[in-house]
Design an enzyme around this catalytic site. Sequence first.
Site, PDB file in Angstrom:
ATOM      1  N   ALA A   1      -1.659   6.505   1.410  1.00 43.98           N
ATOM      2  CA  ALA A   1      -2.387   5.978   2.571  1.00 43.98           C
ATOM      3  C   ALA A   1      -2.467   7.020   3.690  1.00 43.98           C
ATOM      4  O   ALA A   1      -3.532   7.228   4.284  1.00 43.98           O
ATOM      5  CB  ALA A   1      -1.721   4.705   3.075  1.00 43.98           C
TER       6      ALA A   1
ATOM      7  N   VAL B   1       0.864  -1.174   0.000  1.00 40.15           N
ATOM      8  CA  VAL B   1       0.000   0.000   0.000  1.00 40.15           C
ATOM      9  C   VAL B   1       0.902   1.226   0.000  1.00 40.15           C
ATOM     10  O   VAL B   1       1.765   1.363   0.875  1.00 40.15           O
ATOM     11  CB  VAL B   1      -0.894   0.000   1.257  1.00 40.15           C
ATOM     12  N   CYS B   2       0.727   2.092  -0.981  1.00 37.00           N
ATOM     13  CA  CYS B   2       1.594   3.280  -1.061  1.00 37.00           C
ATOM     14  C   CYS B   2       1.438   4.120   0.209  1.00 37.00           C
ATOM     15  O   CYS B   2       0.338   4.562   0.558  1.00 37.00           O
ATOM     16  CB  CYS B   2       1.234   4.129  -2.274  1.00 37.00           C
ATOM     17  N   ILE B   3       2.540   4.348   0.872  1.00 36.96           N
ATOM     18  CA  ILE B   3       2.489   5.002   2.185  1.00 36.96           C
ATOM     19  C   ILE B   3       2.023   6.457   2.087  1.00 36.96           C
ATOM     20  O   ILE B   3       1.230   6.917   2.908  1.00 36.96           O
ATOM     21  CB  ILE B   3       3.868   4.892   2.893  1.00 36.96           C
TER      22      ILE B   3
END
Lengths: 130, 130, 119, 119, 100, 100
Positions: free
Chosen positions: B81, B76-78
């Site tokens: 997110a 999940v792209c930080i």
Amino acid sequence: MKFVINVLSPSTAPATRRALVFAQAVLAAGHDIVRVFFYQDGVLTASNTQVVAQDQPDIAQQWQAFIVEHQLDAVVCIAAALRRGVLDQAEAQRYQKDAVNLAAGYELSGLGQLHDGVQQADRVISFGGA
Amino acid sequence: MKFVINVLSPSTAPATRRALVFAQAVLAAGHDIVRVFFYQDGVLTASNTQVVAQDQPDIAQQWQAFIVEHQLDAVVCIAAALRRGVLDQAEAQRYQKDAVNLAAGYELSGLGQLHDGVQQADRVISFGGA
Amino acid sequence: MAQSVLLISRSAPWAGVNAAEALDIALAAGAFDLPLSVLFMDEGVLQLLTQQQPQLLQQKDVTAQLQALPMFGIEQLYVAQQCLNKRGLAQSPLALDAEHLDDTQIQQLIRQFDHVITL
Amino acid sequence: MAQSVLLISRSAPWAGVNAAEALDIALAAGAFDLPLSVLFMDEGVLQLLTQQQPQLLQQKDVTAQLQALPMFGIEQLYVAQQCLNKRGLAQSPLALDAEHLDDTQIQQLIRQFDHVITL
Amino acid sequence: MTTLHILNTSPTASTQFSSCLRLISAGDAILLTGEAVQALRDGSVGAQALSSTNALCRLYALEDDVQARGIDTTHIGVTVIDYPAFVALCVEHTRVNSWT
Amino acid sequence: MTTLHILNTSPTASTQFSSCLRLISAGDAILLTGEAVQALRDGSVGAQALSSTNALCRLYALEDDVQARGIDTTHIGVTVIDYPAFVALCVEHTRVNSWT
């Protein structure tokens, strides 16, 4: 005049910032805001876990501060919120979720609150999309 | 063949369910999934606070079960997110947020992981919009 | 006297939860006995088609909500004829008894309500 | 040899974070020295306009990201001429040195890449 | 060296169709998913838009999406496929361009 | 008994413009916000779509959105307004129809 304002987009959408600036202008003009109703993806605006980079405006935080400052009636549709993972203490407990992320100042309630607001309002205006 | 699958929509979008059924078909055909990358509103799919009515399919839960069952690399792209309020323990602590809502099986990381996957992949396919 | 609302529903029934969430507004109005009418236009006209099988897409099915509208007293239903035409649906049977309106009639309709909510 | 990516950016710079998030993909490719080209088309061509003041909208400004592209080695930039034309921007100065392509040239461009990511 | 283009929005709701149809090359394929299958309805503006592309490239549509919407595809040159065939189509083409 | 219609998407990205323009009555007003102000660019397809409505109803645009995009509005009959005037416009019309 009495306004109801519907917010239908998350905090990253410019529509949600336009809703805020509009709401501020409504109060500045001496009108009343009967209710702000958060529906569809607008419920995400009421989450308190959003983290914005320091050099960028935090529209979710600005909405919350505005609501608290003016003690506005800010209702988040409970069905739309559950679906998108925005929970208060009671709902987190009911569905056995560990996280509570509804920001202070907002209240989860039903669509009846939208209609209740509309019945009191002279004008109803929605901000959604981009 | 090696696939990278990008998920760009929340769990309520039919695109996110199509991504899941496609991913299942990829494995059933004997291909590999190098990585599933969640970006843009797709990061919301990785939240574990979503509550779906009992008579309705829970696509977020189905995605998570699929990832755990096949031990997929689900990144999940930080940055995306954080912006949308999806946090793991470390980020919640760093930004002093009370709620941790990244579902088990997902990992927060950077866009480098998207490119790392793409470099290993024979095919890259995105599922976004509605 | 209660204020009247025109709900304009513009979303397709299988493109996420928007269409279902619009219908929930209508059903809530019915539950509180409030005067609300629904106009289906743009992609929203697709909600009225018969012979649909949303269970194939594991999606929330708006059929039950639509059928509940009359039971909740929401009986003023309208559909934009031009939007049906564009989609090759001019002659298609519809699941609900909605009045077909042309553009001029819709202009007149809007003017009859205290509030308009477009979703 | 590294696989090449064509990033097609179709979002307006002020319509939410989509445009910025697409540019972040390009910058990340540059940081890892990967071959990535960007094609701006549809609403995405608006990212290239000069004389914009996004600070008026309290919005994430893509200008800094655009200017960083060459510094990160992302230098193959293209813009769809027809999309500029439709928006009355055929003659407008652009903030970046992007090559103007017609539809046939874009067809040829797409065929040169291992992967296409459209956002 | 062909491309599989995947569409997922209605031809009457977005510009995905017109943008994609301008950029396809001979030998490319178009797969209609989600609301994009609305373009298969006889007499619709979407069907008109698609009719010009038939000579250039093959047209596919995802079975679940077609059937869920009760769309009759007998009047139009489209191959209705399931998810395993969707995967095979990705393998068959050099790259995939998802219009999201 | 007039309506204020508020648009917020680009005329080249959605059907909001064509749907709204079909349904306006004499005396109604249109307020362009967000990407809808793209329709004010000289020579654009949006400007063409708007030109037919000028006789029927008044056209407004939100100042922040116009200026942020550096759009020159001198060539088109539009009134550029700030947020206080936006509120006043809502009061002035009987109802507000936000096309979201």
